[in-house]
Design an enzyme around this catalytic site. Structure first.
Site, PDB file in Angstrom:
ATOM      1  N   GLU A 141       0.811  -1.216   0.000  1.00 48.28           N
ATOM      2  CA  GLU A 141       0.000   0.000   0.000  1.00 48.28           C
ATOM      3  C   GLU A 141       0.846   1.269   0.000  1.00 48.28           C
ATOM      4  OE1 GLU A 141      -0.224  -2.706   1.853  1.00 48.28           O
ATOM      5  OE2 GLU A 141      -2.248  -3.007   2.639  1.00 48.28           O
TER       6      GLU A 141
ATOM      7  N   CYS B 292      -2.466  -3.404   7.073  1.00 48.40           N
ATOM      8  CA  CYS B 292      -2.052  -3.407   8.477  1.00 48.40           C
ATOM      9  C   CYS B 292      -2.356  -2.029   9.085  1.00 48.40           C
ATOM     10  CB  CYS B 292      -0.575  -3.755   8.601  1.00 48.40           C
ATOM     11  SG  CYS B 292       0.552  -2.460   8.003  1.00 48.40           S
TER      12      CYS B 292
END
Length: 147
Positions: free
Chosen positions: A73, A103
């Site tokens: 990401e 996360c």
């Protein structure tokens, strides 16, 4: 390709049509193929959509010194920023067998460059199992920089 899945979730994904989903998926899948995951063998690809409708992708890059690795990401978000993008509205993450969400650190990074209504999507590596959340659902108390 994803029409059936999208039809089931269309109320959650009003701005994402089949063509956009296909573009996001292709970008994330291609990035996933380039992941550097020699330690976990867990390849992840991500694609983000910026405010100009452009798609940027990234992959995870592991390192023998584990904290020095990079998730997919922030790789995609970094590509967006490098190209002059300012905000992301959609983040698609692909890896494993589905149910993969960013996360905590990545959620905060998405919050910094997106917002509570940013869509976070997840697909399994085989393209199945579409899941969708807003960032507010994944990170209800994001840090927020107040000017």
């Amino acid at each position: 390709m994803f029409k059936q899945v999208l039809d089931q979730r269309i109320s959650l994904l009003p701005q994402i049509d089949d063509a956009l989903m296909d573009r996001l998926t292709k970008a994330a899948m291609a990035a996933r193929e380039n992941a550097h995951a020699p330690y976990s063998s867990f390849k992840v690809g991500a694609a983000v959509l910026d405010e100009q409708g452009r798609i940027f992708s990234g992959c995870n890059v592991e390192n023998a010194s584990y904290p020095m690795g990079t998730c997919a990401e922030p790789s995609a978000l970094g590509a967006m920023i490098t190209a002059g993008g300012k905000r992301c509205s959609v983040v698609l993450v692909i890896g494993g067998e589905g149910g993969l969400t960013p996360c905590g650190g990545c959620r905060q990074k998405i919050a910094e460059l997106g917002g509570p209504d940013s869509q976070v999507l997840s697909l399994a590596a085989d393209g199945s199992g579409l899941e969708s959340w807003t960032l507010a659902e994944l990170l209800p108390s994001a840090f927020d920089l107040k000017p």
